[in-house]
Design a protein around this motif. Structure first.
Motif, PDB file in Angstrom:
ATOM      1  N   ALA A 142      28.243 -29.706  20.559  1.00  0.00           N
ATOM      2  CA  ALA A 142      27.545 -29.769  21.920  1.00  0.00           C
ATOM      3  C   ALA A 142      27.913 -30.678  22.764  1.00  0.00           C
ATOM      4  O   ALA A 142      28.116 -30.878  24.058  1.00  0.00           O
ATOM      5  CB  ALA A 142      26.089 -29.672  21.733  1.00  0.00           C
ATOM      6  N   ALA A 143      28.026 -32.020  22.170  1.00  0.00           N
ATOM      7  CA  ALA A 143      28.478 -33.113  22.893  1.00  0.00           C
ATOM      8  C   ALA A 143      29.993 -33.160  23.493  1.00  0.00           C
ATOM      9  O   ALA A 143      30.303 -33.674  24.497  1.00  0.00           O
ATOM     10  CB  ALA A 143      28.324 -34.428  22.074  1.00  0.00           C
ATOM     11  N   MET A 195      20.904 -34.228  23.937  1.00  0.00           N
ATOM     12  CA  MET A 195      20.487 -34.725  22.715  1.00  0.00           C
ATOM     13  C   MET A 195      21.602 -35.539  22.239  1.00  0.00           C
ATOM     14  O   MET A 195      22.883 -35.108  22.017  1.00  0.00           O
ATOM     15  CB  MET A 195      20.299 -33.572  21.713  1.00  0.00           C
ATOM     16  CG  MET A 195      19.972 -33.876  20.361  1.00  0.00           C
ATOM     17  SD  MET A 195      19.726 -32.414  19.279  1.00  0.00           S
ATOM     18  CE  MET A 195      18.850 -31.276  20.081  1.00  0.00           C
ATOM     19  N   SER A 196      21.512 -36.886  21.868  1.00  0.00           N
ATOM     20  CA  SER A 196      22.522 -37.698  21.447  1.00  0.00           C
ATOM     21  C   SER A 196      22.705 -37.587  19.999  1.00  0.00           C
ATOM     22  O   SER A 196      22.038 -37.505  19.134  1.00  0.00           O
ATOM     23  CB  SER A 196      22.453 -38.963  22.097  1.00  0.00           C
ATOM     24  OG  SER A 196      21.157 -39.618  21.368  1.00  0.00           O
ATOM     25  N   LEU A 197      24.052 -38.302  19.691  1.00  0.00           N
ATOM     26  CA  LEU A 197      24.338 -38.159  18.479  1.00  0.00           C
ATOM     27  C   LEU A 197      23.840 -39.690  17.657  1.00  0.00           C
ATOM     28  O   LEU A 197      23.987 -40.459  18.247  1.00  0.00           O
ATOM     29  CB  LEU A 197      25.618 -38.049  18.089  1.00  0.00           C
ATOM     30  CG  LEU A 197      26.644 -36.808  18.516  1.00  0.00           C
ATOM     31  CD1 LEU A 197      27.951 -37.110  18.435  1.00  0.00           C
ATOM     32  CD2 LEU A 197      26.430 -36.071  17.047  1.00  0.00           C
ATOM     33  N   SER A 198      23.148 -39.481  16.616  1.00  0.00           N
ATOM     34  CA  SER A 198      22.682 -40.781  15.989  1.00  0.00           C
ATOM     35  C   SER A 198      23.773 -41.384  14.988  1.00  0.00           C
ATOM     36  O   SER A 198      24.677 -40.507  15.058  1.00  0.00           O
ATOM     37  CB  SER A 198      21.383 -40.460  15.136  1.00  0.00           C
ATOM     38  OG  SER A 198      21.994 -39.571  13.887  1.00  0.00           O
ATOM     39  N   VAL A 241      23.535 -29.286  11.464  1.00  0.00           N
ATOM     40  CA  VAL A 241      22.642 -29.948  12.623  1.00  0.00           C
ATOM     41  C   VAL A 241      23.721 -31.027  13.173  1.00  0.00           C
ATOM     42  O   VAL A 241      23.764 -30.982  14.468  1.00  0.00           O
ATOM     43  CB  VAL A 241      21.406 -30.604  12.244  1.00  0.00           C
ATOM     44  CG1 VAL A 241      21.030 -31.379  13.205  1.00  0.00           C
ATOM     45  CG2 VAL A 241      20.499 -29.618  11.691  1.00  0.00           C
ATOM     46  N   SER A 242      24.310 -31.757  12.447  1.00  0.00           N
ATOM     47  CA  SER A 242      25.023 -32.819  13.014  1.00  0.00           C
ATOM     48  C   SER A 242      26.501 -32.194  13.645  1.00  0.00           C
ATOM     49  O   SER A 242      26.814 -32.592  14.824  1.00  0.00           O
ATOM     50  CB  SER A 242      25.456 -33.847  11.911  1.00  0.00           C
ATOM     51  OG  SER A 242      24.456 -34.370  11.291  1.00  0.00           O
ATOM     52  N   ASP A 261      26.500 -29.392  15.074  1.00  0.00           N
ATOM     53  CA  ASP A 261      26.132 -28.651  16.116  1.00  0.00           C
ATOM     54  C   ASP A 261      26.210 -29.703  17.372  1.00  0.00           C
ATOM     55  O   ASP A 261      26.379 -29.304  18.356  1.00  0.00           O
ATOM     56  CB  ASP A 261      24.724 -27.714  15.771  1.00  0.00           C
ATOM     57  CG  ASP A 261      24.348 -26.859  17.040  1.00  0.00           C
ATOM     58  OD1 ASP A 261      25.394 -26.431  17.748  1.00  0.00           O
ATOM     59  OD2 ASP A 261      23.400 -26.678  17.150  1.00  0.00           O
ATOM     60  N   LYS A 262      25.264 -30.560  17.036  1.00  0.00           N
ATOM     61  CA  LYS A 262      25.020 -31.816  18.032  1.00  0.00           C
ATOM     62  C   LYS A 262      26.484 -32.284  18.334  1.00  0.00           C
ATOM     63  O   LYS A 262      26.714 -32.639  19.729  1.00  0.00           O
ATOM     64  CB  LYS A 262      24.167 -32.970  17.464  1.00  0.00           C
ATOM     65  CG  LYS A 262      22.640 -32.354  17.031  1.00  0.00           C
ATOM     66  CD  LYS A 262      21.871 -33.257  16.443  1.00  0.00           C
ATOM     67  CE  LYS A 262      21.714 -34.506  17.190  1.00  0.00           C
ATOM     68  NZ  LYS A 262      20.773 -35.740  16.473  1.00  0.00           N
ATOM     69  N   ASP A 292      24.393 -38.853  12.389  1.00  0.00           N
ATOM     70  CA  ASP A 292      25.198 -37.643  12.776  1.00  0.00           C
ATOM     71  C   ASP A 292      26.536 -37.941  12.862  1.00  0.00           C
ATOM     72  O   ASP A 292      27.484 -37.256  12.224  1.00  0.00           O
ATOM     73  CB  ASP A 292      24.736 -37.317  14.017  1.00  0.00           C
ATOM     74  CG  ASP A 292      23.203 -36.505  14.174  1.00  0.00           C
ATOM     75  OD1 ASP A 292      22.882 -35.868  13.299  1.00  0.00           O
ATOM     76  OD2 ASP A 292      22.469 -36.832  15.161  1.00  0.00           O
TER      77      ASP A 292
END
Length: 143
Positions: free
Chosen positions: A132-133, A1-4, A125-126, A128-129, A7
């Motif tokens: 994770a990245a 899942m990539s960061l937009s 959410v942002s 967490d992403k 995000d």
């Protein structure tokens, strides 16, 4: 899942809010990790005092959050930005990369506890992403 792009914007804005207390968040997160996941103490056997509130744990929390601050500035290229740290953790420290996820979770809990009003579902959410990245970037040299 990539960061937009959204995000990244949310992460940068939230970091501006928390950076003044990042050291206490980091210390709490590392202390939480050592308490909730005692198996992580294996990687800190060189510490004289392995208690979660030891000076070594607090200092490591500060180091971790300095790394997170660095990651915010390298958000567009985390793999490239964390190549040296990935090599250190993979080849010298030999840290199980699953621990990066454990610490990321503890950072999220510590941030949410410190900033309950600002830690909205969107921020959660942002962040967490993002964490994770960061964990994936730190794990890059394990592959």
């Amino acid at each position: 899942m990539s960061l937009s792009a959204k995000d990244k914007e949310v992460v940068r804005a939230f970091w501006d809010t928390v950076k003044g207390s990042s050291e206490s968040i980091g210390a709490e997160a590392v202390c939480r990790m050592l308490t909730v996941y005692p198996q992580t103490k294996t990687y800190f056997s060189h510490w004289k005092d392995q208690s979660p509130t030891s000076d070594s744990a607090v200092k490591h929390g500060i180091t971790v959050m300095n790394g997170i601050e660095d990651a915010v500035t390298k958000i567009d290229d985390l793999v490239g930005g964390f190549l040296t740290l990935s090599e250190l953790h993979a080849f010298t420290l030999r840290v199980d990369p699953a621990n990066f996820k454990l610490l990321a979770h503890c950072i999220i809990v510590s941030m949410a506890s410190a900033y309950p009003d600002e830690f909205t579902p969107e921020v959660h959410v942002s962040i967490d992403k993002f964490l994770a990245a960061v964990a994936r970037a730190l794990s890059e040299k394990y592959r």
